[in-house]
Scaffold this motif. Structure first.
Motif, PDB file in Angstrom:
ATOM      1  N   VAL A 131      -4.023  26.427 -60.037  1.00  0.00           N
ATOM      2  CA  VAL A 131      -3.723  26.354 -61.202  1.00  0.00           C
ATOM      3  C   VAL A 131      -2.365  26.654 -61.131  1.00  0.00           C
ATOM      4  CG1 VAL A 131      -3.909  26.202 -63.775  1.00  0.00           C
ATOM      5  CG2 VAL A 131      -5.856  26.371 -62.620  1.00  0.00           C
ATOM      6  N   GLY A 132      -2.300  27.302 -60.849  1.00  0.00           N
ATOM      7  CA  GLY A 132      -0.627  27.965 -60.672  1.00  0.00           C
ATOM      8  C   GLY A 132       0.188  26.648 -60.031  1.00  0.00           C
ATOM      9  N   ILE A 133      -0.389  26.507 -59.058  1.00  0.00           N
ATOM     10  CA  ILE A 133       0.258  25.240 -58.148  1.00  0.00           C
ATOM     11  C   ILE A 133       0.788  24.708 -58.855  1.00  0.00           C
ATOM     12  CG2 ILE A 133      -0.048  24.272 -55.673  1.00  0.00           C
ATOM     13  CD1 ILE A 133      -1.636  26.449 -54.256  1.00  0.00           C
ATOM     14  N   ILE A 134      -0.636  24.134 -59.236  1.00  0.00           N
ATOM     15  CA  ILE A 134      -0.337  22.544 -59.947  1.00  0.00           C
ATOM     16  C   ILE A 134       0.748  22.822 -61.083  1.00  0.00           C
ATOM     17  CG2 ILE A 134      -1.698  21.565 -61.516  1.00  0.00           C
ATOM     18  CD1 ILE A 134      -3.984  20.943 -60.042  1.00  0.00           C
ATOM     19  N   MET A 135       0.988  24.245 -61.992  1.00  0.00           N
ATOM     20  CA  MET A 135       1.550  23.804 -62.865  1.00  0.00           C
ATOM     21  C   MET A 135       2.663  23.946 -62.374  1.00  0.00           C
ATOM     22  SD  MET A 135      -0.650  26.665 -65.246  1.00  0.00           S
ATOM     23  CE  MET A 135       1.191  27.284 -66.232  1.00  0.00           C
ATOM     24  N   VAL A 136       2.979  25.157 -61.018  1.00  0.00           N
ATOM     25  CA  VAL A 136       4.703  24.805 -60.493  1.00  0.00           C
ATOM     26  C   VAL A 136       5.109  23.274 -60.581  1.00  0.00           C
ATOM     27  CG1 VAL A 136       5.588  25.717 -58.393  1.00  0.00           C
ATOM     28  CG2 VAL A 136       4.437  27.515 -59.434  1.00  0.00           C
ATOM     29  N   CYS A 137       4.285  22.506 -59.355  1.00  0.00           N
ATOM     30  CA  CYS A 137       4.412  21.304 -58.994  1.00  0.00           C
ATOM     31  C   CYS A 137       5.022  19.974 -60.187  1.00  0.00           C
ATOM     32  CB  CYS A 137       3.744  20.203 -58.209  1.00  0.00           C
ATOM     33  SG  CYS A 137       3.616  21.367 -56.427  1.00  0.00           S
ATOM     34  N   THR A 189      -5.358  30.689 -49.988  1.00  0.00           N
ATOM     35  CA  THR A 189      -6.328  30.371 -50.392  1.00  0.00           C
ATOM     36  C   THR A 189      -7.244  29.305 -49.346  1.00  0.00           C
ATOM     37  OG1 THR A 189      -5.118  28.060 -51.339  1.00  0.00           O
ATOM     38  CG2 THR A 189      -5.970  29.722 -53.396  1.00  0.00           C
ATOM     39  N   LEU A 190      -6.496  28.677 -48.565  1.00  0.00           N
ATOM     40  CA  LEU A 190      -7.277  28.044 -47.230  1.00  0.00           C
ATOM     41  C   LEU A 190      -8.077  29.177 -46.853  1.00  0.00           C
ATOM     42  CD1 LEU A 190      -5.338  24.738 -47.002  1.00  0.00           C
ATOM     43  CD2 LEU A 190      -7.052  24.458 -48.047  1.00  0.00           C
ATOM     44  N   VAL A 196      -8.284  32.122 -55.898  1.00  0.00           N
ATOM     45  CA  VAL A 196      -8.589  30.777 -55.252  1.00  0.00           C
ATOM     46  C   VAL A 196      -8.078  29.862 -56.435  1.00  0.00           C
ATOM     47  CG1 VAL A 196      -9.298  28.691 -54.454  1.00  0.00           C
ATOM     48  CG2 VAL A 196      -9.530  31.494 -53.174  1.00  0.00           C
ATOM     49  N   VAL A 197      -8.892  29.610 -57.944  1.00  0.00           N
ATOM     50  CA  VAL A 197      -8.768  28.225 -58.814  1.00  0.00           C
ATOM     51  C   VAL A 197      -7.778  28.896 -59.527  1.00  0.00           C
ATOM     52  CG1 VAL A 197     -10.084  28.069 -60.662  1.00  0.00           C
ATOM     53  CG2 VAL A 197     -11.619  28.252 -58.728  1.00  0.00           C
TER      54      VAL A 197
END
Length: 122
Positions: A113-119, A86-87, A108-109
């Motif tokens: 959201v997926g990154i937040i869910m994984v973390c 995304t970056l 990208v959005v």
């Protein structure tokens, strides 16, 4: 695993560095490709951002390998890959003036959201 949050912050910084290295390689490569034929030393000078991008990417790769000892791969891989993906798109749009399509913006959005869910699952 005691300091997982600190390691994830470092992982985010490494991912940002990797993204910047990709943009530097693109910028330096594009700039040097547009130049007329020249001596190898002149080419190295005009390709300096390409070379800086390669070196920065190499150091970020070493840092990522070090982080894999501290962070589970099920967190490190999606966070790193998602952020880099995304970056690079956002930085290419902002710094290199490449076109960004609406479907890419949606992607990208969704990746963020997926990154937040994984973390959040840790």
């Amino acid at each position: 695993m005691r300091n997982l949050n600190g390691n994830i912050l470092f992982l985010i910084l490494v991912s940002v560095g990797t993204s910047i290295s990709q943009v530097l390689m693109r910028w330096g490569g594009k700039t040097s490709a547009e130049l007329p034929p020249m001596s190898p030393l002149q080419w190295l000078w005009h390709s300096r951002w390409w070379i800086v991008g390669i070196v920065a990417g190499w150091f970020c790769g070493l840092a990522y390998a070090w982080l894999l000892r501290k962070i589970p791969l099920t967190i490190a891989w999606p966070v790193s890959t998602g952020l880099i993906y995304t970056l690079v798109i956002v930085l290419s749009f902002a710094l290199l003036h490449e076109k960004l399509k609406p479907v890419q913006m949606c992607g990208v959005v969704l990746i963020f959201v997926g990154i937040i869910m994984v973390c959040a699952q840790k």
